[in-house]
Design an enzyme around this catalytic site. Structure first.
Site, PDB file in Angstrom:
ATOM      1  N   GLU A   1      28.745  43.577  41.927  1.00 40.93           N
ATOM      2  CA  GLU A   1      30.082  44.053  42.291  1.00 40.93           C
ATOM      3  C   GLU A   1      30.398  43.859  43.771  1.00 40.93           C
ATOM      4  O   GLU A   1      31.560  43.653  44.140  1.00 40.93           O
ATOM      5  CB  GLU A   1      30.223  45.540  41.926  1.00 40.93           C
ATOM      6  CG  GLU A   1      30.253  45.831  40.438  1.00 40.93           C
ATOM      7  CD  GLU A   1      28.878  46.048  39.823  1.00 40.93           C
ATOM      8  OE1 GLU A   1      28.823  46.500  38.675  1.00 40.93           O
ATOM      9  OE2 GLU A   1      27.861  45.763  40.510  1.00 40.93           O
TER      10      GLU A   1
ATOM     11  N   GLU B   1      25.065  47.962  33.282  1.00 40.90           N
ATOM     12  CA  GLU B   1      25.340  49.392  33.137  1.00 40.90           C
ATOM     13  C   GLU B   1      25.327  49.795  31.661  1.00 40.90           C
ATOM     14  O   GLU B   1      24.806  50.855  31.296  1.00 40.90           O
ATOM     15  CB  GLU B   1      26.693  49.717  33.770  1.00 40.90           C
ATOM     16  CG  GLU B   1      26.651  49.601  35.287  1.00 40.90           C
ATOM     17  CD  GLU B   1      28.011  49.723  35.941  1.00 40.90           C
ATOM     18  OE1 GLU B   1      28.165  50.570  36.829  1.00 40.90           O
ATOM     19  OE2 GLU B   1      28.928  48.970  35.568  1.00 40.90           O
TER      20      GLU B   1
ATOM     21  N   ALA C   1      32.391  43.696  33.618  1.00 39.33           N
ATOM     22  CA  ALA C   1      33.721  44.170  33.258  1.00 39.33           C
ATOM     23  C   ALA C   1      34.694  43.003  33.368  1.00 39.33           C
ATOM     24  O   ALA C   1      34.416  42.000  34.032  1.00 39.33           O
ATOM     25  CB  ALA C   1      34.141  45.314  34.170  1.00 39.33           C
TER      26      ALA C   1
ATOM     27  N   GLY D   1      29.006  45.610  34.675  1.00 41.34           N
ATOM     28  CA  GLY D   1      29.176  46.516  33.540  1.00 41.34           C
ATOM     29  C   GLY D   1      28.245  46.225  32.396  1.00 41.34           C
ATOM     30  O   GLY D   1      27.922  47.118  31.610  1.00 41.34           O
TER      31      GLY D   1
END
Length: 260
Positions: A134, A114, A66, A111
Site C-alpha cells: 500500500e 489481509e 483491493a 487486501g
C-alpha cells in the site's frame, strides 16, 4: 469479465469459496467484500459444513489486493467506510466457528494478504508472492493488515513489509510465520484437500472451542485466558464427541465425531 464475484461449492463437509474476478486478479471491490461476508455467514450457520477453503480463481492470484479503480476517487470519509467494510469481513472470517483455510494459489497482496491472514490456516504455492504494498500508492493497510501481521510475524517483519512495500516469496513468508505451509504449485490443491479432510474428520465442537479460546486468549491477559480455557475444557466433558473420542482411543479405533 464475470458478473459473479464469488463462487461457492461443497465437497462433502468442505465448502470451497472462490473469489471469482480473474480478469481483475480477484481484486476486492465493495460487491466482493459483501458477497464474501454473506458466504461466510451462511457457512457458519450450515450444520453440514465443517471446514471452509478460500481461494482465488485463475492461475495468477489468490487476491492481488483491493480494487484500486474503485478506491482511487474515494473521499476521506468514504475511504474510512471502505476500510471498515473490509475489516467487517476479516473479523467475520477470524471469528468463524469452523476452520477456514486460505489456499494461496498466487499473488496475495494488500487486501489479499489481509484476507489470507484473517483465515485460521494458510497454505501457499511455492510460486506465490505475498506482501503489503500500500505504501507504493500513498496508502497504508486498511483491512487489518498491520494488526494481524504484527501478531503473526512480529514488529520487525511488519515494518519491513509495510514500509518497503515489496512482496516476499512463500518460503520467506513461511519463515516469518505468515503462512503455515508451502506446497509445490502442482500439489497445492491436493495438499489443501488433505488438510481440510483432516480437519473435517475432527470433533466439530472441540474445533470450535479451540478457535474460540485462541481468539479470546490473543486479546486478553494470560490469567483471563487460562480461566476461559479451563471453562471451555470442562464443557467438552458434556459432549458426546468427547465420550466417543475417549472410547475410540481405548478401543484402538478411529473416532466417528458427530458434533454433539
Amino acid at each position: 469479465m464475470t458478473d459473479t464475484p464469488i463462487t461457492v461449492a461443497d465437497h462433502g463437509p468442505i465448502r470451497h469459496v472462490t473469489v471469482n474476478r480473474p480478469d481483475k486478479l480477484n481484486a476486492l471491490n465493495a460487491a466482493t467484500l459483501d458477497a464474501l461476508h454473506d458466504a461466510f455467514g451462511q457457512a457458519a450457520g450450515d450444520e453440514g459444513v465443517r471446514v471452509v477453503v478460500l481461494t482465488g480463481a485463475g492461475p495468477k492470484a489468490f487476491v492481488a489486493g483491493a480494487d484500486i479503480a474503485e478506491m482511487a476517487d474515494l473521499s476521506a470519509t468514504r475511504g474510512r467506510d471502505f476500510s471498515l467494510r473490509g475489516q467487517r469481513l476479516m473479523r467475520r472470517i477470524e471469528t468463524m466457528p469452523k476452520p477456514v483455510i486460505a489456499m494461496i494459489n498466487g499473488f496475495a497482496l494488500g487486501g489479499g494478504l489481509e484476507l489470507a491472514m484473517a483465515c485460521h490456516l494458510r497454505i501457499a504455492a511455492d510460486t506465490a508472492k505475498v506482501g503489503q504494498p500500500e505504501i507504493n500508492l500513498g496508502l497504508i493497510p486498511g483491512f487489518g493488515g498491520s494488526q494481524r501481521l504484527l501478531r503473526l510475524a512480529g514488529r520487525a517483519a511488519t515494518l519491513e513489509l509495510c514500509l518497503l512495500g515489496a512482496p516476499i516469496t512463500a518460503e520467506r513468508a513461511l519463515q516469518l510465520g505468515i503462512v503455515n505451509r508451502v506446497a509445490p504449485a502442482a500439489e497445492l490443491e491436493a495438499e489443501t484437500r488433505k488438510l481440510a479432510e483432516q480437519l473435517a474428520a475432527s470433533a466439530p465442537l472441540a474445533l470450535r472451542a479451540t478457535l474460540d479460546i485462541v481468539n479470546v486468549g490473543g486479546e486478553c491477559a494470560i490469567e483471563e485466558g487460562l480461566q476461559y480455557e479451563s471453562a471451555q475444557f470442562g464443557l467438552m466433558f458434556a459432549t458426546e464427541d468427547m465420550r466417543e473420542g475417549t472410547r475410540a482411543f481405548l478401543e484402538r479405533r478411529k473416532p466417528a465425531f458427530e458434533g454433539r
